[in-house]
Design a protein around this motif. Structure first.
Motif, PDB file in Angstrom:
ATOM      1  N   GLY A  44     -46.903   6.307  30.401  1.00  0.00           N
ATOM      2  CA  GLY A  44     -47.224   7.436  29.536  1.00  0.00           C
ATOM      3  C   GLY A  44     -48.528   7.233  28.788  1.00  0.00           C
ATOM      4  N   ARG A  45     -49.136   8.332  28.408  1.00  0.00           N
ATOM      5  CA  ARG A  45     -50.395   8.247  27.656  1.00  0.00           C
ATOM      6  C   ARG A  45     -50.197   7.534  26.330  1.00  0.00           C
ATOM      7  NH1 ARG A  45     -53.079  14.336  28.463  1.00  0.00           N
ATOM      8  NH2 ARG A  45     -52.892  14.382  30.753  1.00  0.00           N
ATOM      9  N   SER A  46     -49.035   7.757  25.712  1.00  0.00           N
ATOM     10  CA  SER A  46     -48.795   7.134  24.414  1.00  0.00           C
ATOM     11  C   SER A  46     -48.647   5.616  24.533  1.00  0.00           C
ATOM     12  CB  SER A  46     -47.550   7.731  23.751  1.00  0.00           C
ATOM     13  OG  SER A  46     -46.409   7.546  24.561  1.00  0.00           O
ATOM     14  N   VAL A  47     -48.317   5.093  25.728  1.00  0.00           N
ATOM     15  CA  VAL A  47     -48.269   3.643  25.921  1.00  0.00           C
ATOM     16  C   VAL A  47     -49.674   3.051  25.787  1.00  0.00           C
ATOM     17  CG1 VAL A  47     -47.814   1.799  27.587  1.00  0.00           C
ATOM     18  CG2 VAL A  47     -46.218   3.709  27.376  1.00  0.00           C
ATOM     19  N   LEU A  48     -50.621   3.687  26.449  1.00  0.00           N
ATOM     20  CA  LEU A  48     -52.005   3.216  26.357  1.00  0.00           C
ATOM     21  C   LEU A  48     -52.555   3.411  24.944  1.00  0.00           C
ATOM     22  CD1 LEU A  48     -53.328   4.626  29.754  1.00  0.00           C
ATOM     23  CD2 LEU A  48     -52.627   2.284  29.245  1.00  0.00           C
ATOM     24  N   LEU A  52     -53.913   0.632  22.249  1.00  0.00           N
ATOM     25  CA  LEU A  52     -55.164   0.761  21.507  1.00  0.00           C
ATOM     26  C   LEU A  52     -54.918   0.617  20.015  1.00  0.00           C
ATOM     27  CD1 LEU A  52     -58.220   1.419  21.541  1.00  0.00           C
ATOM     28  CD2 LEU A  52     -57.589   3.835  21.365  1.00  0.00           C
ATOM     29  N   ALA A  53     -53.836   1.238  19.528  1.00  0.00           N
ATOM     30  CA  ALA A  53     -53.498   1.131  18.102  1.00  0.00           C
ATOM     31  C   ALA A  53     -53.176  -0.307  17.722  1.00  0.00           C
ATOM     32  CB  ALA A  53     -52.320   2.041  17.783  1.00  0.00           C
ATOM     33  N   THR A  97     -51.875  -4.004  34.795  1.00  0.00           N
ATOM     34  CA  THR A  97     -50.790  -3.565  35.671  1.00  0.00           C
ATOM     35  C   THR A  97     -49.847  -2.688  34.852  1.00  0.00           C
ATOM     36  OG1 THR A  97     -49.346  -5.448  35.168  1.00  0.00           O
ATOM     37  CG2 THR A  97     -50.960  -5.730  36.948  1.00  0.00           C
ATOM     38  N   ALA A  98     -48.729  -2.300  35.443  1.00  0.00           N
ATOM     39  CA  ALA A  98     -47.769  -1.451  34.734  1.00  0.00           C
ATOM     40  C   ALA A  98     -46.952  -2.225  33.705  1.00  0.00           C
ATOM     41  CB  ALA A  98     -46.836  -0.766  35.727  1.00  0.00           C
ATOM     42  N   TRP A  99     -47.122  -3.534  33.644  1.00  0.00           N
ATOM     43  CA  TRP A  99     -46.409  -4.353  32.669  1.00  0.00           C
ATOM     44  C   TRP A  99     -46.902  -4.009  31.261  1.00  0.00           C
ATOM     45  CZ3 TRP A  99     -47.603  -9.981  31.099  1.00  0.00           C
ATOM     46  CH2 TRP A  99     -46.541 -10.507  30.357  1.00  0.00           C
ATOM     47  N   VAL A 100     -46.045  -3.415  30.439  1.00  0.00           N
ATOM     48  CA  VAL A 100     -46.453  -2.904  29.136  1.00  0.00           C
ATOM     49  C   VAL A 100     -46.961  -4.019  28.237  1.00  0.00           C
ATOM     50  CG1 VAL A 100     -45.660  -1.740  27.044  1.00  0.00           C
ATOM     51  CG2 VAL A 100     -44.896  -0.934  29.288  1.00  0.00           C
ATOM     52  N   VAL A 101     -46.286  -5.164  28.240  1.00  0.00           N
ATOM     53  CA  VAL A 101     -46.734  -6.293  27.417  1.00  0.00           C
ATOM     54  C   VAL A 101     -48.140  -6.724  27.818  1.00  0.00           C
ATOM     55  CG1 VAL A 101     -46.278  -8.686  26.754  1.00  0.00           C
ATOM     56  CG2 VAL A 101     -44.378  -7.065  26.989  1.00  0.00           C
ATOM     57  N   GLY A 102     -48.402  -6.756  29.134  1.00  0.00           N
ATOM     58  CA  GLY A 102     -49.738  -7.116  29.606  1.00  0.00           C
ATOM     59  C   GLY A 102     -50.798  -6.122  29.164  1.00  0.00           C
ATOM     60  N   ILE A 103     -50.447  -4.833  29.179  1.00  0.00           N
ATOM     61  CA  ILE A 103     -51.376  -3.804  28.712  1.00  0.00           C
ATOM     62  C   ILE A 103     -51.731  -4.046  27.254  1.00  0.00           C
ATOM     63  CG2 ILE A 103     -51.620  -1.338  28.200  1.00  0.00           C
ATOM     64  CD1 ILE A 103     -49.902  -0.778  30.681  1.00  0.00           C
ATOM     65  N   TYR A 104     -50.714  -4.319  26.441  1.00  0.00           N
ATOM     66  CA  TYR A 104     -50.961  -4.573  25.019  1.00  0.00           C
ATOM     67  C   TYR A 104     -51.834  -5.809  24.825  1.00  0.00           C
ATOM     68  CZ  TYR A 104     -48.040  -1.008  22.802  1.00  0.00           C
ATOM     69  OH  TYR A 104     -47.542   0.180  22.322  1.00  0.00           O
ATOM     70  N   LEU A 105     -51.549  -6.859  25.581  1.00  0.00           N
ATOM     71  CA  LEU A 105     -52.327  -8.086  25.423  1.00  0.00           C
ATOM     72  C   LEU A 105     -53.787  -7.885  25.802  1.00  0.00           C
ATOM     73  CD1 LEU A 105     -49.820 -10.760  26.802  1.00  0.00           C
ATOM     74  CD2 LEU A 105     -50.478 -10.370  24.423  1.00  0.00           C
ATOM     75  N   GLY A 360     -55.252   7.350  15.002  1.00  0.00           N
ATOM     76  CA  GLY A 360     -55.539   8.744  15.325  1.00  0.00           C
ATOM     77  C   GLY A 360     -55.184   9.088  16.763  1.00  0.00           C
ATOM     78  N   PRO A 361     -55.670   8.313  17.758  1.00  0.00           N
ATOM     79  CA  PRO A 361     -55.262   8.583  19.140  1.00  0.00           C
ATOM     80  C   PRO A 361     -53.760   8.497  19.354  1.00  0.00           C
ATOM     81  CG  PRO A 361     -57.188   7.160  19.113  1.00  0.00           C
ATOM     82  CD  PRO A 361     -56.744   7.293  17.691  1.00  0.00           C
ATOM     83  N   PHE A 362     -53.089   7.569  18.656  1.00  0.00           N
ATOM     84  CA  PHE A 362     -51.634   7.462  18.815  1.00  0.00           C
ATOM     85  C   PHE A 362     -50.937   8.705  18.275  1.00  0.00           C
ATOM     86  CE2 PHE A 362     -47.415   6.258  17.250  1.00  0.00           C
ATOM     87  CZ  PHE A 362     -46.846   5.795  18.428  1.00  0.00           C
ATOM     88  N   ILE A 363     -51.381   9.185  17.104  1.00  0.00           N
ATOM     89  CA  ILE A 363     -50.788  10.398  16.534  1.00  0.00           C
ATOM     90  C   ILE A 363     -50.999  11.582  17.472  1.00  0.00           C
ATOM     91  CG2 ILE A 363     -50.975  12.064  14.648  1.00  0.00           C
ATOM     92  CD1 ILE A 363     -51.657   9.691  12.807  1.00  0.00           C
ATOM     93  N   SER A 364     -52.208  11.695  18.026  1.00  0.00           N
ATOM     94  CA  SER A 364     -52.513  12.819  18.914  1.00  0.00           C
ATOM     95  C   SER A 364     -51.691  12.756  20.194  1.00  0.00           C
ATOM     96  CB  SER A 364     -54.009  12.840  19.243  1.00  0.00           C
ATOM     97  OG  SER A 364     -54.778  13.084  18.090  1.00  0.00           O
ATOM     98  N   THR A 365     -51.665  11.587  20.837  1.00  0.00           N
ATOM     99  CA  THR A 365     -50.927  11.473  22.097  1.00  0.00           C
ATOM    100  C   THR A 365     -49.431  11.587  21.882  1.00  0.00           C
ATOM    101  OG1 THR A 365     -50.990   9.045  21.893  1.00  0.00           O
ATOM    102  CG2 THR A 365     -52.698  10.091  23.238  1.00  0.00           C
ATOM    103  N   ARG A 366     -48.941  11.089  20.740  1.00  0.00           N
ATOM    104  CA  ARG A 366     -47.511  11.226  20.443  1.00  0.00           C
ATOM    105  C   ARG A 366     -47.153  12.689  20.243  1.00  0.00           C
ATOM    106  NH1 ARG A 366     -43.178   8.725  22.064  1.00  0.00           N
ATOM    107  NH2 ARG A 366     -41.471   8.733  20.527  1.00  0.00           N
ATOM    108  N   SER A 367     -48.040  13.419  19.574  1.00  0.00           N
ATOM    109  CA  SER A 367     -47.829  14.857  19.395  1.00  0.00           C
ATOM    110  C   SER A 367     -47.762  15.553  20.751  1.00  0.00           C
ATOM    111  CB  SER A 367     -48.957  15.449  18.549  1.00  0.00           C
ATOM    112  OG  SER A 367     -48.870  16.855  18.477  1.00  0.00           O
ATOM    113  N   PHE A 368     -48.660  15.141  21.660  1.00  0.00           N
ATOM    114  CA  PHE A 368     -48.660  15.749  22.994  1.00  0.00           C
ATOM    115  C   PHE A 368     -47.388  15.402  23.768  1.00  0.00           C
ATOM    116  CE2 PHE A 368     -49.564  15.708  27.536  1.00  0.00           C
ATOM    117  CZ  PHE A 368     -50.124  16.968  27.728  1.00  0.00           C
TER     118      PHE A 368
END
Length: 417
Positions: A44-48, A52-53, A97-105, A360-368
């Protein structure tokens, strides 16, 4: 290093350095990579946006430390190391990759890499070279962020379109080394002893100004300014980071949508130059209020959902406001707290500023994701801006105004014989 006499060369090198700083690379390319990466990895966009947040607190934690390094070692060495680390961290994004922890790292590593390659380091060196024309010099130097918004996202879009998003991240990393690294290596330096002696604001070995502890504990203005800029960047990033995604959802092509984002970058250059020119001539808080009003109008236009040319007009207004924010911060720190511990104070305030980078991006994407609309987020942004404007209205006169050069002694006229 090339030793040039005119300090405007240092300003020019700062422009190139900031083209590839954290804002243009981490924030303004986010919306360019958002859809391709999200669809490729099936996240999901909110994951990315959440990743970022999560990178924001990295800058908040490291900001005061970087400021201390600037005060101790100067900007040149800090920027050289920071540029290389930032380039490597950006190129490493290609390993996602699709690994969420890896994306965050990976996002957090890029946030760590960007902590030195940010406006405070360039503002540090520019404020050393300029006093009377400090506003204009900062405006020109920090216009590099606006140029980067106009240059880096189209480069990323071109690379994505022709080679894919993974090579695009590597290409952006190489661009950081070339566009930012070379000018820093060749031109960035602080004034030497002889040059300092000729500058009224540096001639005293003990520079005037507050310590970091005094700014944090004895000056309400520090926390007031930090909060105002913290809220402002939530709105700016929450609005501008969604331009490309919003237009793609409406059927606009990636290149056309990116051109709108690039237009906001050109507007940011104008905003920085205008704000810098005005800061040398008018009381800064009044200028800040004016630019935040422009941001309110631009955000409202985006939230209206109207068709062309409304998104372009909104992007231009938000871009002008975006151009003014960081150089106003650098200017206010020098005028309200002095230059004695400028690196520490600016680094700490910018750290608070950076902590809100991804909110800001998190609030926007979460709203979407929740409502399939950005309207709830943009309505919240309008309320946030009212608070920022109220804060700027409370700021008083500068404790550290411009120090004029002493007038040369008048020549005695000889009496005629």
């Amino acid at each position: 290093m090339i030793r040039v006499r005119s300090p405007w060369w240092i300003v020019g090198a700062s422009v190139f350095g900031l083209v590839c700083s954290g804002g243009p690379v981490n924030i303004w390319t986010f919306s360019v990579f958002l859809v391709p990466v999200s669809e490729s990895l099936h996240v999901g966009r909110s994951v990315l946006a959440g990743a970022l947040a999560a990178s924001g607190p990295i800058g908040a934690i490291c900001g005061p430390f970087v400021g201390a390094l600037l005060d101790r070692f100067g900007a040149r060495r800090v920027l050289l190391v920071g540029t290389v680390l930032f380039a490597l961290a950006t190129a490493a994004q290609s390993l996602m990759t699709a690994w969420v922890v890896g994306i965050y790292l990976l996002y957090m590593s890029r946030g760590l890499g960007a902590v030195c390659q940010t406006p405070p380091a360039y503002a540090f060196v520019v404020t050393r070279w300029f006093d009377e024309h400090r506003g204009l010099a900062l405006g020109i130097a920090l216009s590099g962020v606006g140029l980067g918004t106009a240059i880096i996202p189209p480069i990323a879009a071109f690379l994505i379109h022709n080679y894919g998003w993974r090579p695009a991240y590597i290409g952006v990393g190489v661009a950081i080394l070339i566009i930012a690294g070379l000018p820093v290596l060749l031109f960035i330096r602080e004034p030497d002893a002889d040059e300092r002696a000729r500058m009224p604001h540096l001639s005293d070995p003990t520079l005037p100004g507050l310590t970091l502890r005094e700014a944090l504990t004895r000056s309400w203005r520090f926390w007031a300014l930090a909060l105002a800029f913290f809220l402002g960047i939530i709105v700016l990033n929450g609005t501008l980071s969604q331009i490309v995604a919003m237009l793609l959802d409406r059927g606009v092509t990636l290149q056309a949508a990116t051109s709108v984002l690039a237009a906001s970058g050109i507007a940011a250059v104008f905003g920085r130059l205008l704000s810098g020119w005005l800061l040398d001539r008018m009381h800064g808080p009044f200028i800040a209020i004016g630019f935040f009003v422009l941001l309110m109008i631009g955000t409202a236009l985006f939230g209206s959902g109207l068709g062309e040319p409304i998104p372009l007009i909104g992007a231009l207004l938000c871009g002008v406001a975006n151009g003014a924010e960081v150089d106003m911060m650098g200017f206010f720190v020098s005028r309200y707290f002095g230059l004695r511990y400028y690196g520490r104070i600016m680094g700490t305030m910018f750290a608070i500023f950076v902590a809100s980078t991804g909110l800001g991006p998190f609030i926007s994407t979460r709203s979407f994701d929740l409502y399939h609309s950005y309207v709830p987020a943009f309505s919240l942004f309008e309320v946030i801006l009212v608070v920022s404007i109220a804060i700027f209205s409370l700021m008083g006169p500068y404790p550290f105004p411009v120090l004029k050069r002493p007038a040369p002694p008048a020549r005695k006229q000889e009496m005629p014989a």
